[in-house]
Scaffold this motif. Sequence first.
Motif, PDB file in Angstrom:
ATOM      1  N   THR A 180     -14.919  18.164  45.232  1.00 22.54           N
ATOM      2  CA  THR A 180     -16.227  18.134  45.880  1.00 22.54           C
ATOM      3  C   THR A 180     -16.652  16.691  46.155  1.00 22.54           C
ATOM      4  N   ILE A 181     -16.490  15.825  45.156  1.00 17.20           N
ATOM      5  CA  ILE A 181     -16.865  14.423  45.313  1.00 17.20           C
ATOM      6  C   ILE A 181     -16.016  13.756  46.387  1.00 17.20           C
ATOM      7  N   ALA A 182     -14.715  14.064  46.408  1.00 15.64           N
ATOM      8  CA  ALA A 182     -13.839  13.492  47.433  1.00 15.64           C
ATOM      9  C   ALA A 182     -14.299  13.897  48.836  1.00 15.64           C
ATOM     10  N   ILE A 183     -14.657  15.169  49.010  1.00 15.93           N
ATOM     11  CA  ILE A 183     -15.100  15.644  50.325  1.00 15.93           C
ATOM     12  C   ILE A 183     -16.420  14.983  50.718  1.00 15.93           C
ATOM     13  N   LEU A 184     -17.378  14.918  49.796  1.00  8.87           N
ATOM     14  CA  LEU A 184     -18.665  14.287  50.105  1.00  8.87           C
ATOM     15  C   LEU A 184     -18.486  12.815  50.445  1.00  8.87           C
ATOM     16  N   ASP A 185     -17.596  12.142  49.737  1.00 11.62           N
ATOM     17  CA  ASP A 185     -17.346  10.729  50.029  1.00 11.62           C
ATOM     18  C   ASP A 185     -16.726  10.561  51.416  1.00 11.62           C
ATOM     19  N   MET A 186     -15.829  11.468  51.792  1.00  8.62           N
ATOM     20  CA  MET A 186     -15.223  11.406  53.124  1.00  8.62           C
ATOM     21  C   MET A 186     -16.258  11.686  54.212  1.00  8.62           C
ATOM     22  N   LEU A 187     -17.160  12.643  53.946  1.00  6.59           N
ATOM     23  CA  LEU A 187     -18.234  12.921  54.900  1.00  6.59           C
ATOM     24  C   LEU A 187     -19.131  11.696  55.070  1.00  6.59           C
ATOM     25  N   HIS A 188     -19.483  11.080  53.957  1.00  2.13           N
ATOM     26  CA  HIS A 188     -20.362   9.906  53.995  1.00  2.13           C
ATOM     27  C   HIS A 188     -19.675   8.730  54.698  1.00  2.13           C
ATOM     28  N   THR A 189     -18.413   8.476  54.362  1.00  2.00           N
ATOM     29  CA  THR A 189     -17.675   7.367  54.971  1.00  2.00           C
ATOM     30  C   THR A 189     -17.551   7.538  56.477  1.00  2.00           C
ATOM     31  N   ALA A 190     -17.405   8.794  56.923  1.00  2.00           N
ATOM     32  CA  ALA A 190     -17.277   9.071  58.360  1.00  2.00           C
ATOM     33  C   ALA A 190     -18.639   9.200  59.047  1.00  2.00           C
ATOM     34  N   ALA A 191     -19.720   8.914  58.297  1.00  3.81           N
ATOM     35  CA  ALA A 191     -21.094   8.996  58.831  1.00  3.81           C
ATOM     36  C   ALA A 191     -21.423  10.398  59.337  1.00  3.81           C
ATOM     37  N   VAL A 192     -20.847  11.409  58.683  1.00  2.00           N
ATOM     38  CA  VAL A 192     -21.152  12.798  59.011  1.00  2.00           C
ATOM     39  C   VAL A 192     -22.382  13.203  58.199  1.00  2.00           C
ATOM     40  N   ASP A 193     -23.501  13.422  58.877  1.00  2.19           N
ATOM     41  CA  ASP A 193     -24.721  13.790  58.153  1.00  2.19           C
ATOM     42  C   ASP A 193     -25.252  15.161  58.548  1.00  2.19           C
ATOM     43  N   ARG A 194     -24.528  15.859  59.415  1.00  2.00           N
ATOM     44  CA  ARG A 194     -24.887  17.236  59.774  1.00  2.00           C
ATOM     45  C   ARG A 194     -23.685  18.123  59.470  1.00  2.00           C
ATOM     46  N   PHE A 195     -23.803  18.911  58.403  1.00  2.00           N
ATOM     47  CA  PHE A 195     -22.693  19.777  57.999  1.00  2.00           C
ATOM     48  C   PHE A 195     -23.243  20.928  57.176  1.00  2.00           C
ATOM     49  N   LYS A 196     -22.475  21.984  57.071  1.00  2.00           N
ATOM     50  CA  LYS A 196     -22.798  23.112  56.189  1.00  2.00           C
ATOM     51  C   LYS A 196     -21.694  23.211  55.151  1.00  2.00           C
TER      52      LYS A 196
END
Length: 377
Positions: A180-196
Amino acid sequence: MFLLGGVGGQRCHVLCRILDAYLVRRLVDALSEIDVISLLRAGTPISEVAMKLGLDRNLLYRVIEALEEAGVFRWVDGTLTVKDIQAPSPEDFKRITGFSPHSALAVDVFIKYLINRLRSGEDRSSVLFDKWFYLMAFSILHVCPAMFHTKESLLSYLGFKPKNGTTILEFVGVPYGDTTIAILDMLHTAAVDRFKYIAILPSKKLCGEWENVVRRWCGELGIPENYLSSIEYEICDINELGDFICTRDWSGRFDYVVSSSFLHWLPHEARLNYISYVFKLLRDGGQWFNLCSLYSRGRVTVFELLFELFTEFYGCVSEHEFRRVSEMFHVKRKVVCNLMTHSSLSFCANKRGGAVGISGEVLFLGKMYHYSFGTSV
């Protein structure tokens, strides 16, 4: 051989090698302490060793088989030779940035109980632990930055590319929170702020543990609070997974389904059903990322012996079960990590109409114990 790229891949390789060597060294030392090694080296048959030392004969045969499979035990003219495996030093553990220096304690606990079981001669069911004990011990290994970066590296290699609007469903087999932490970090690093993002956990107790771990490490890694608060979570007993999914309007809803250290906690029949559930949940073109499932090599391994100490372990993923994946999905990338103590299987499987089987890259880490390109390794 080629390895997972980048710093994360290097950490993965070093981490696995160090733990692998430590586990084998501790098991060999433990067997020496109860005189198994000296008797085998003297040419004493295994059955006589068991009788003389009051050991569970069948389990002793399996322990020896696991060390043969690891390449540590070898027989020359009926006499045992033991490969010298150098035990990692405290400095070796410290070389893995962010890895808990107490990780060796978890290994020591399980070796101790395996030897106790070998010496007790009691029925296997009388010495099993529940999953909660397993989680407490192995959280030392999993809940650390080195493991988070390893999971990120693995997801990245397999093709996980988050973007705005992404829908993710994670099946949390064990609540370490590392995936979960790895996925959230990848989302944050890619500046993805809209996701479900929906996470399915096996119990309320484990859900609380998972949330505490993820919250703590999101703070330490600088992942904004809104990323964690965006996750919806559901509670579902693994044995009720089919009914749970059927009552949700989730068919074709998800871009990604993620499961990590999950399949080997499912009964065999449930695994085959789960593969069908994932297919139903994914949209056309969606991807299933399965990480770090224990994978059968056809002979018992050291890790299998340790996992058999727990009530909810249902055995490694078999070749037959993986073939079922390739019959329904297009397996784009696959990673088989073959170490002395175990093999693990990770893959990215695409839901793509008409295109099934395996193509693309197969990556091996460690020794190539067996290989046939196509539906299995």
